[in-house]
Design a protein around this motif. Structure first.
Motif, mmCIF file in Angstrom:
data_model
loop_
_atom_site.group_PDB
_atom_site.id
_atom_site.type_symbol
_atom_site.label_atom_id
_atom_site.label_comp_id
_atom_site.label_asym_id
_atom_site.label_seq_id
_atom_site.Cartn_x
_atom_site.Cartn_y
_atom_site.Cartn_z
ATOM 1 N N GLN A 361 35.605 40.881 47.312
ATOM 2 C CA GLN A 361 36.316 41.155 46.068
ATOM 3 C C GLN A 361 35.698 40.420 44.889
ATOM 4 N N ALA A 362 35.200 39.209 45.146
ATOM 5 C CA ALA A 362 34.574 38.431 44.070
ATOM 6 C C ALA A 362 33.324 39.137 43.559
ATOM 7 N N VAL A 413 34.454 32.683 42.167
ATOM 8 C CA VAL A 413 35.110 32.652 43.468
ATOM 9 C C VAL A 413 36.492 33.286 43.331
ATOM 10 N N ASP A 414 36.876 34.083 44.322
ATOM 11 C CA ASP A 414 38.161 34.782 44.277
ATOM 12 C C ASP A 414 39.307 33.788 44.489
ATOM 13 N N MET A 415 39.873 33.308 43.396
ATOM 14 C CA MET A 415 40.959 32.340 43.484
ATOM 15 C C MET A 415 42.313 33.012 43.712
ATOM 16 N N ASN A 420 41.421 30.147 49.382
ATOM 17 C CA ASN A 420 40.553 29.557 48.364
ATOM 18 C C ASN A 420 41.344 28.669 47.407
ATOM 19 N N GLN A 421 42.559 29.088 47.068
ATOM 20 C CA GLN A 421 43.395 28.287 46.165
ATOM 21 C C GLN A 421 43.660 26.909 46.751
ATOM 22 N N LEU A 427 38.775 20.651 43.553
ATOM 23 C CA LEU A 427 37.556 20.946 42.802
ATOM 24 C C LEU A 427 37.894 21.630 41.482
ATOM 25 N N HIS A 428 38.849 22.559 41.526
ATOM 26 C CA HIS A 428 39.251 23.280 40.323
ATOM 27 C C HIS A 428 39.842 22.319 39.291
#
Length: 456
Positions: A361-362, A413-415, A420-421, A427-428
């Motif tokens: 998706q990203a 990146v697909d957040m 991933n979240q 890091l985010h």
């Protein structure tokens, strides 16, 4: 004396019985809707059956009439057979087990999802298939455009040849004229001119000796340009954008992936679960082409007719050792040597599953954002181009290191993914403090341009 009246009555009774049987027989013919049955037949039956020839199963044209005439089997039996032939065989039905044995104990698929009306429609189609529409004129997309382009290209090539020949002739004439003038000058020179010529520079070596510093500077510039040319040439070794070799069997992705909507991963199954997408074996092709022995599509590529496509299917059969008449493999196979198009160097690690699954998706979102007028719906197209529009597959991109790095630097990146979240939360937060709240996590931020990721 013979009583003809009694025999007449018996004859009428016999005729009545025949007519009633015939009426029942015809009534079975007309039950159901053949038009609806045609659609159901194509959806559920064509993998194993055709109307007019044996495939994995028997030909089905007129099967209702044939079974009633030869085996005294009615539609109730056919309803049970289609819905659950296994249960029918288990009940001890003789004909069901006979058919099972006759066709090599290949178990027919069960169709509990089909209603009695659906099965009646299918049987009506086998008894009375709708007439095939008249063959329409095959669609040759962009035929006129392609012909005009080809003619224009030929005219351009012819014009170029004429210009080149003319320039060569003019150059040759000028050289000849200069040569003749030089001869005339030598003949007309006086002794004074000869003495004067002795003081003039007569060769390149003399010129270089006189202007040595300028000459050395000029040679240095030439050396730098030559080194740059060699370096630039070496940088493009192995970069073959637009490369589309001729294959031993002609395969149109436009017909298969485009018109018939066959999913990429049906054939290239390794792309989702492995490092390489793999070239599918011919057995994958035969999963469909056992039942498809000739091309009946409307689309024809300019320059190719139906016979051309049918010949390619015959080459496929010969390569796999398939006998379409006996519907069996002969065991005589001829390996096909495909020409590879996309090929990463041995020192580059690339994992298809990582991109097709984790980054799907990203990658799609990033590509569509960068190309608003050229959207994609399948992740494969981001790298390989719109394969579903290609008759002959070609390399759509350069596949250089710089091309990959640019993608990693711009693909977010697909957040929206819960994993991933959670995984990149710290890091985010760190990136937001460092670069502002509007910052996004791109692939390079999670190690996407580290040398060890691709080179090992």
């Amino acid at each position: 004396m013979i009583d003809w009246r009694k025999h007449h009555k018996k004859g009428l009774i016999a005729i009545g019985i025949l007519l009633s049987t015939s009426a029942l027989y015809k009534a079975q013919d007309v039950q159901g809707d053949p038009a609806k049955g045609a659609e159901l037949f194509k959806t559920n039956c064509t993998a194993c059956h055709t109307l007019d020839k044996k495939l994995i199963g028997p030909p089905l044209k007129g099967i209702v009439e044939k079974l009633q005439k030869e085996e005294n089997i009615n539609r109730d039996w056919l309803q049970k057979w289609v819905k659950d032939n296994k249960a029918l065989r288990a009940s001890g039905d003789k004909y069901a087990n006979k058919i099972f044995e006759e066709y090599g104990k290949v178990e027919m698929q069960q169709f509990p999802n089909l209603s009695e009306e659906d099965i009646d429609n299918i049987l009506a189609y086998t008894s009375n298939p709708p007439a095939e529409p008249a063959a329409a004129e095959p669609k040759k997309e962009n035929d006129a455009t392609d012909l005009n382009a080809i003619n224009a290209q030929k005219e351009s090539e012819a014009t170029t040849k004429i210009v080149m020949i003319s320039l060569f002739a003019i150059a040759s004439l000028l050289i000849w004229i200069l040569f003749k003038i030089r001869q005339l000058v030598k003949l007309s020179q006086s002794e004074e001119l000869s003495e004067l010529n002795k003081t003039r520079i007569q060769s390149f070596s003399e010129l270089y000796a006189k202007y040595k510093i300028v000459g050395q500077g000029f040679m240095a510039i030439l050396a730098v340009l030559a080194a740059y040319g060699v370096w630039n040439w070496m940088m493009w070794i192995g970069v073959y954008k637009g490369y589309k070799p001729e294959q031993p069997i002609y395969f149109s992705h436009k017909i298969h992936a485009g018109i018939n909507k066959i999913d990429c991963q049906l054939c290239h199954s390794g792309a989702k679960y492995g490092k390489v997408s793999e070239i599918p074996s011919l057995n994958v092709c035969m999963n469909c082409h056992k039942a498809i022995s000739e091309y009946k599509g409307e689309y024809l590529e300019p320059g190719h007719d139906r016979d051309f496509y049918n010949d390619q299917i015959k080459i496929l059969y010969a390569s796999t050792g398939w006998d379409p008449q006996k519907m069996a493999y002969t065991g005589k196979e001829t390996p096909v040597e495909w020409t590879r198009i996309h090929n990463m160097p041995d020192f580059v690690y690339f994992n298809h599953s990582q991109h097709v699954v984790a980054g799907e998706q990203a990658i799609i979102n990033s590509f569509n954002k960068k190309h608003p007028n050229d959207q994609i719906d399948v992740v494969c197209k981001a790298c390989h181009g719109k394969i579903d529009t290609m008759n002959v597959v070609q390399m759509a991109n350069n596949f250089t290191m710089g091309w990959c790095i640019e993608c990693h630097r711009t693909t977010e990146v697909d957040m929206g993914n819960a994993y991933n979240q959670a995984y990149f939360e710290k890091l985010h937060d760190k990136l937001k403090k460092q670069y502002g709240s509007a910052t996004k996590i791109t692939v390079d931020a999670i190690g996407g341009i580290e040398c060890g990721k691709c080179h090992y």
